[in-house]
Design an enzyme around this catalytic site. Structure first.
Site, PDB file in Angstrom:
ATOM      1  N   SER A 132       0.822  -1.212   0.000  1.00  8.68           N
ATOM      2  CA  SER A 132       0.000   0.000   0.000  1.00  8.68           C
ATOM      3  C   SER A 132       0.852   1.257   0.000  1.00  8.68           C
ATOM      4  CB  SER A 132      -0.849   0.060   1.278  1.00  8.68           C
ATOM      5  OG  SER A 132      -1.756  -0.983   1.337  1.00  8.68           O
ATOM      6  N   HIS A 190      -0.856  -2.980  -7.362  1.00  5.15           N
ATOM      7  CA  HIS A 190      -1.607  -2.552  -6.180  1.00  5.15           C
ATOM      8  C   HIS A 190      -3.105  -2.680  -6.437  1.00  5.15           C
ATOM      9  CE1 HIS A 190      -2.898   0.764  -3.181  1.00  5.15           C
ATOM     10  NE2 HIS A 190      -2.733  -0.370  -2.543  1.00  5.15           N
ATOM     11  N   GLU A 238      -3.238  -0.455  -9.708  1.00  3.19           N
ATOM     12  CA  GLU A 238      -2.132   0.449 -10.032  1.00  3.19           C
ATOM     13  C   GLU A 238      -0.931  -0.425 -10.393  1.00  3.19           C
ATOM     14  OE1 GLU A 238      -3.025   4.412  -7.364  1.00  3.19           O
ATOM     15  OE2 GLU A 238      -2.150   2.716  -6.314  1.00  3.19           O
ATOM     16  N   ASN A 287      -3.404   6.043  -2.688  1.00  2.00           N
ATOM     17  CA  ASN A 287      -3.120   6.201  -1.259  1.00  2.00           C
ATOM     18  C   ASN A 287      -2.441   7.527  -0.929  1.00  2.00           C
ATOM     19  OD1 ASN A 287      -4.384   3.876  -0.607  1.00  2.00           O
ATOM     20  ND2 ASN A 287      -2.534   2.628  -0.474  1.00  2.00           N
TER      21      ASN A 287
HETATM   22  C1  HSC Z   1      -4.106   5.590   6.799  1.00  2.00           C
HETATM   23  C2  HSC Z   1      -4.172   4.524   5.711  1.00  2.00           C
HETATM   24  C3  HSC Z   1      -5.260   4.598   4.784  1.00  2.00           C
HETATM   25  C4  HSC Z   1      -5.046   4.012   3.439  1.00  2.00           C
HETATM   26  C5  HSC Z   1      -5.359   2.535   3.345  1.00  2.00           C
HETATM   27  C6  HSC Z   1      -5.033   1.971   1.988  1.00  2.00           C
HETATM   28  C7  HSC Z   1      -5.390   0.550   1.737  1.00  2.00           C
HETATM   29  C8  HSC Z   1      -5.139   0.061   0.341  1.00  2.00           C
HETATM   30  O1  HSC Z   1      -3.798   0.121  -0.034  1.00  2.00           O
HETATM   31  C9  HSC Z   1      -5.986   0.682  -0.747  1.00  2.00           C
HETATM   32  C10 HSC Z   1      -7.438   0.292  -0.660  1.00  2.00           C
HETATM   33  O2  HSC Z   1      -7.862  -0.809  -0.924  1.00  2.00           O
HETATM   34  S1  HSC Z   1      -8.396   1.577  -0.169  1.00  2.00           S
HETATM   35  C11 HSC Z   1      -9.976   0.868  -0.031  1.00  2.00           C
HETATM   36  C12 HSC Z   1     -10.687   0.896  -1.328  1.00  2.00           C
HETATM   37  N1  HSC Z   1     -12.032   0.355  -1.118  1.00  2.00           N
HETATM   38  C13 HSC Z   1     -13.087   1.147  -0.908  1.00  2.00           C
HETATM   39  O3  HSC Z   1     -12.991   2.358  -0.935  1.00  2.00           O
HETATM   40  C14 HSC Z   1     -14.345   0.391  -0.649  1.00  2.00           C
HETATM   41  C15 HSC Z   1     -15.487   1.304  -0.345  1.00  2.00           C
HETATM   42  N2  HSC Z   1     -16.707   0.533  -0.143  1.00  2.00           N
HETATM   43  C16 HSC Z   1     -17.440   0.021  -1.184  1.00  2.00           C
HETATM   44  O4  HSC Z   1     -17.129   0.220  -2.350  1.00  2.00           O
HETATM   45  C17 HSC Z   1     -18.680  -0.756  -0.811  1.00  2.00           C
HETATM   46  O5  HSC Z   1     -19.077  -0.408   0.497  1.00  2.00           O
HETATM   47  C18 HSC Z   1     -18.477  -2.318  -0.905  1.00  2.00           C
HETATM   48  C19 HSC Z   1     -18.203  -2.713  -2.361  1.00  2.00           C
HETATM   49  C20 HSC Z   1     -17.353  -2.819  -0.024  1.00  2.00           C
HETATM   50  C21 HSC Z   1     -19.758  -3.006  -0.435  1.00  2.00           C
HETATM   51  O6  HSC Z   1     -20.813  -2.555  -1.200  1.00  2.00           O
HETATM   52  P1  HSC Z   1     -22.246  -2.257  -0.596  1.00  2.00           P
HETATM   53  O7  HSC Z   1     -23.088  -1.771  -1.727  1.00  2.00           O
HETATM   54  O8  HSC Z   1     -22.046  -1.384   0.594  1.00  2.00           O
HETATM   55  O9  HSC Z   1     -22.719  -3.661  -0.046  1.00  2.00           O
HETATM   56  P2  HSC Z   1     -23.232  -4.940  -0.809  1.00  2.00           P
HETATM   57  O10 HSC Z   1     -24.542  -4.642  -1.511  1.00  2.00           O
HETATM   58  O11 HSC Z   1     -23.190  -6.004   0.215  1.00  2.00           O
HETATM   59  O12 HSC Z   1     -22.138  -5.248  -1.900  1.00  2.00           O
HETATM   60  C22 HSC Z   1     -22.165  -4.766  -3.240  1.00  2.00           C
HETATM   61  C23 HSC Z   1     -21.591  -5.815  -4.152  1.00  2.00           C
HETATM   62  O13 HSC Z   1     -20.228  -6.109  -3.794  1.00  2.00           O
HETATM   63  C24 HSC Z   1     -20.091  -7.491  -3.493  1.00  2.00           C
HETATM   64  N3  HSC Z   1     -19.117  -7.637  -2.403  1.00  2.00           N
HETATM   65  C25 HSC Z   1     -19.096  -6.916  -1.270  1.00  2.00           C
HETATM   66  N4  HSC Z   1     -18.057  -7.278  -0.521  1.00  2.00           N
HETATM   67  C26 HSC Z   1     -17.406  -8.258  -1.200  1.00  2.00           C
HETATM   68  C27 HSC Z   1     -16.258  -9.021  -0.923  1.00  2.00           C
HETATM   69  N5  HSC Z   1     -15.541  -8.865   0.179  1.00  2.00           N
HETATM   70  N6  HSC Z   1     -15.866  -9.921  -1.829  1.00  2.00           N
HETATM   71  C28 HSC Z   1     -16.573 -10.104  -2.955  1.00  2.00           C
HETATM   72  N7  HSC Z   1     -17.666  -9.386  -3.273  1.00  2.00           N
HETATM   73  C29 HSC Z   1     -18.089  -8.491  -2.389  1.00  2.00           C
HETATM   74  C30 HSC Z   1     -21.457  -7.969  -3.118  1.00  2.00           C
HETATM   75  O14 HSC Z   1     -21.616  -9.357  -3.314  1.00  2.00           O
HETATM   76  C31 HSC Z   1     -22.326  -7.159  -4.051  1.00  2.00           C
HETATM   77  O15 HSC Z   1     -22.309  -7.752  -5.349  1.00  2.00           O
HETATM   78  P3  HSC Z   1     -23.584  -7.718  -6.321  1.00  2.00           P
HETATM   79  O16 HSC Z   1     -23.092  -8.405  -7.553  1.00  2.00           O
HETATM   80  O17 HSC Z   1     -23.902  -6.273  -6.519  1.00  2.00           O
HETATM   81  O18 HSC Z   1     -24.629  -8.468  -5.570  1.00  2.00           O
HETATM   82  N1  NAD Z   2      -6.329  -4.166   3.503  1.00  4.38           N
HETATM   83  C1  NAD Z   2      -6.404  -3.384   2.450  1.00  4.38           C
HETATM   84  O1  NAD Z   2      -7.392  -2.684   2.243  1.00  4.38           O
HETATM   85  C2  NAD Z   2      -5.265  -3.351   1.463  1.00  4.38           C
HETATM   86  C3  NAD Z   2      -5.493  -2.842   0.183  1.00  4.38           C
HETATM   87  C4  NAD Z   2      -4.440  -2.825  -0.759  1.00  4.38           C
HETATM   88  C5  NAD Z   2      -3.193  -3.305  -0.393  1.00  4.38           C
HETATM   89  N2  NAD Z   2      -3.011  -3.800   0.855  1.00  4.38           N
HETATM   90  C6  NAD Z   2      -1.686  -4.369   1.179  1.00  4.38           C
HETATM   91  O2  NAD Z   2      -1.754  -5.773   0.971  1.00  4.38           O
HETATM   92  C7  NAD Z   2      -0.914  -6.441   1.920  1.00  4.38           C
HETATM   93  C8  NAD Z   2      -1.754  -7.423   2.727  1.00  4.38           C
HETATM   94  O3  NAD Z   2      -2.797  -6.746   3.363  1.00  4.38           O
HETATM   95  P1  NAD Z   2      -4.075  -7.525   3.936  1.00  4.38           P
HETATM   96  O4  NAD Z   2      -5.067  -6.508   4.302  1.00  4.38           O
HETATM   97  O5  NAD Z   2      -4.441  -8.647   3.033  1.00  4.38           O
HETATM   98  O6  NAD Z   2      -3.433  -8.133   5.288  1.00  4.38           O
HETATM   99  P2  NAD Z   2      -3.942  -9.365   6.163  1.00  4.38           P
HETATM  100  O7  NAD Z   2      -3.448  -9.122   7.517  1.00  4.38           O
HETATM  101  O8  NAD Z   2      -5.401  -9.597   5.942  1.00  4.38           O
HETATM  102  O9  NAD Z   2      -3.169 -10.615   5.510  1.00  4.38           O
HETATM  103  C9  NAD Z   2      -1.775 -10.754   5.515  1.00  4.38           C
HETATM  104  C10 NAD Z   2      -1.476 -12.251   5.491  1.00  4.38           C
HETATM  105  O10 NAD Z   2      -0.073 -12.445   5.251  1.00  4.38           O
HETATM  106  C11 NAD Z   2       0.329 -13.585   5.987  1.00  4.38           C
HETATM  107  N3  NAD Z   2       1.782 -13.512   6.113  1.00  4.38           N
HETATM  108  C12 NAD Z   2       2.513 -12.658   6.871  1.00  4.38           C
HETATM  109  N4  NAD Z   2       3.825 -12.867   6.652  1.00  4.38           N
HETATM  110  C13 NAD Z   2       3.915 -13.889   5.749  1.00  4.38           C
HETATM  111  C14 NAD Z   2       5.009 -14.561   5.116  1.00  4.38           C
HETATM  112  N5  NAD Z   2       6.272 -14.227   5.376  1.00  4.38           N
HETATM  113  N6  NAD Z   2       4.732 -15.532   4.208  1.00  4.38           N
HETATM  114  C15 NAD Z   2       3.455 -15.889   3.944  1.00  4.38           C
HETATM  115  N7  NAD Z   2       2.387 -15.271   4.510  1.00  4.38           N
HETATM  116  C16 NAD Z   2       2.612 -14.294   5.396  1.00  4.38           C
HETATM  117  C17 NAD Z   2      -0.425 -13.487   7.302  1.00  4.38           C
HETATM  118  O11 NAD Z   2      -0.535 -14.750   7.921  1.00  4.38           O
HETATM  119  C18 NAD Z   2      -1.776 -12.947   6.825  1.00  4.38           C
HETATM  120  O12 NAD Z   2      -2.692 -13.991   6.564  1.00  4.38           O
HETATM  121  C19 NAD Z   2      -0.242  -5.334   2.733  1.00  4.38           C
HETATM  122  O13 NAD Z   2       0.980  -5.024   2.132  1.00  4.38           O
HETATM  123  C20 NAD Z   2      -1.232  -4.183   2.607  1.00  4.38           C
HETATM  124  O14 NAD Z   2      -0.631  -2.936   2.789  1.00  4.38           O
HETATM  125  C21 NAD Z   2      -4.013  -3.852   1.794  1.00  4.38           C
END
Ligand code: HSC
Ligand code: NAD
Length: 309
Positions: free
Chosen positions: A144, A165, A177, A215
């Site tokens: 991330s 990504h 990405e 991000n």
């Molecule tokens: C400080 C650090 C901060 C940064 C963190 C960064 C992390 C990372 O690197 C980047 C990211 O990912 S950033 C994060 C980026 N992510 C976001 O920003 C996500 C934002 N949230 C969303 O987009 C919506 O709330 C969801 C899509 C999660 C759920 O949608 P909803 O409308 O509230 O609820 P619904 O009606 O139940 O579901 C709709 C459809 O999705 C389907 N489905 C759901 N979950 C599923 C799963 N696990 N598996 C498979 N499918 C799944 C479900 O079956 C349904 O399908 P259908 O065919 O239509 O029946």
């Molecule tokens: N959670 C998010 O929304 C998100 C989105 C995009 C990218 N990411 C990135 O993806 C990566 C995983 O995130 P996540 O949310 O799936 O974490 P998670 O905690 O759900 O899963 C990580 C898994 O890695 C396993 N693991 C740790 N060390 C290991 C090793 N050496 N060999 C094999 N397995 C090992 C752990 O047992 C765990 O099951 C991170 O780098 C995170 O930053 C996370």
């Protein structure tokens, strides 16, 4: 300007350059991201081996993939249940699991790493795999926030290393990405683009810069929301409602943080804070630290900013 030229060059030459056809994929990390990537790769005809150090997590991942695919099939193949069953069977046959990455990378075209967000742990993993994986195998990290260049530095295949990504939940979010470092070959970059396309995703690319595109913009937004809550300017519930109804976001910042995982969020923050110690944006958050110290990582543990039990 340099980036623009570089980007155009990649675009122009992409049709002329060969790419590795990716058929066998090893995904390391069976958590939320690894399981999601495995689901999408398996259902688009790739042979997938999902690897985790924890066997229970692998079993849970396979169960989750099957459950998700059953839901997809029920909807997509409503009129053709037999075709749906065949799709499900084929996709599930494409998935195997292992706790030993070194032994399964022998026959793999691409390794996608989705383990804990820690540079040293990722470097150790790739450094070890580099010694045993075939020469043609491409390595990619789903990090991330870490630098792909830094992760790749533990290997001797800098030209066959890039960033892929994905976004959470992987089966739903349409973006990937694709990140090339200054050493990533055009062939590798094109192979990663092509793989993303095969998964049905839209790809974007940017330089190997902190947070890439999404991000880099999302992190300040989420951290500002946490600071606003810590100052007592608004409740987390009201901040979430405001961003959903005021901006049309599907989740508010606290719901999204719980969904991403507060442990992962803290790993990201700590990494950026170490790299930018004077930037107040990355200063420690008392609320986040407390929740993580209590093992409240969000949805995956049943509690974070909110309760899910
Ligand atoms: C400080 C650090 C901060 C940064 C963190 C960064 C992390 C990372 O690197 C980047 C990211 O990912 S950033 C994060 C980026 N992510 C976001 O920003 C996500 C934002 N949230 C969303 O987009 C919506 O709330 C969801 C899509 C999660 C759920 O949608 P909803 O409308 O509230 O609820 P619904 O009606 O139940 O579901 C709709 C459809 O999705 C389907 N489905 C759901 N979950 C599923 C799963 N696990 N598996 C498979 N499918 C799944 C479900 O079956 C349904 O399908 P259908 O065919 O239509 O029946
Ligand atoms: N959670 C998010 O929304 C998100 C989105 C995009 C990218 N990411 C990135 O993806 C990566 C995983 O995130 P996540 O949310 O799936 O974490 P998670 O905690 O759900 O899963 C990580 C898994 O890695 C396993 N693991 C740790 N060390 C290991 C090793 N050496 N060999 C094999 N397995 C090992 C752990 O047992 C765990 O099951 C991170 O780098 C995170 O930053 C996370």
């Amino acid at each position: 300007m340099a980036f623009f030229t570089h980007h155009i060059c990649r675009g122009l030459s992409s049709s002329a350059v060969r790419h590795v056809v990716i058929k066998n994929v090893t995904i390391i990390g069976g958590g939320q991201m690894g399981a999601g990537i495995a689901q999408v790769a398996a259902s688009t005809g790739h042979a997938v081996t999902l690897v985790d150090t924890n066997e229970d997590i692998l079993k849970k991942a396979v169960k989750g993939i099957e459950g998700n695919l059953k839901r997809v099939v029920k909807k997509k193949f409503a009129d053709k249940p037999e075709a749906g069953e065949e799709f499900l069977q084929k996709a599930m046959q494409n998935v195997s699991i292992s706790t030993d990455a070194g032994s399964v990378v022998q026959g793999t075209d691409l390794v996608v790493e989705a383990i804990v967000e820690n540079l040293k742990v990722k470097q150790d993993l790739f450094g070890g795999l580099d010694k045993v994986a075939p020469a043609h195998t491409i390595f990619a990290s789903n990090t991330s926030s870490l630098s792909i260049t830094d992760i790749a530095s533990s290997t001797n295949r800098l030209d066959r290393f890039g960033g892929l990504h994905f976004f959470n939940p992987v089966p739903v979010m349409r973006l990937v990405e694709v990140i090339a470092t200054s050493s990533t070959s055009q062939e590798t970059f094109d192979s990663l683009l092509n793989f993303s396309k095969m998964l049905g995703k839209t790809s974007v690319s940017c330089k190997d810069t902190p947070g890439f595109i999404v991000n880099r913009l999302l992190l300040p937004y989420i951290l500002d929301a946490v600071r606003m809550y810590e100052r007592g300017d608004g409740s987390k519930e009201d901040i979430d409602i405001a961003m959903k109804l005021g901006c049309g976001y599907p989740m508010g910042p606290f719901e999204l943080s719980d969904y991403v995982g507060l442990d992962t969020m803290k790993f990201i923050m700590d990494g950026w804070s170490a790299a930018n110690p004077d930037n107040p944006m990355f200063a420690q958050s008392e609320v986040l630290n407390k929740l993580v110290a209590e093992g409240k990582f969000g949805k995956k543990t049943g509690e974070g900013f909110y309760k899910y039990k």
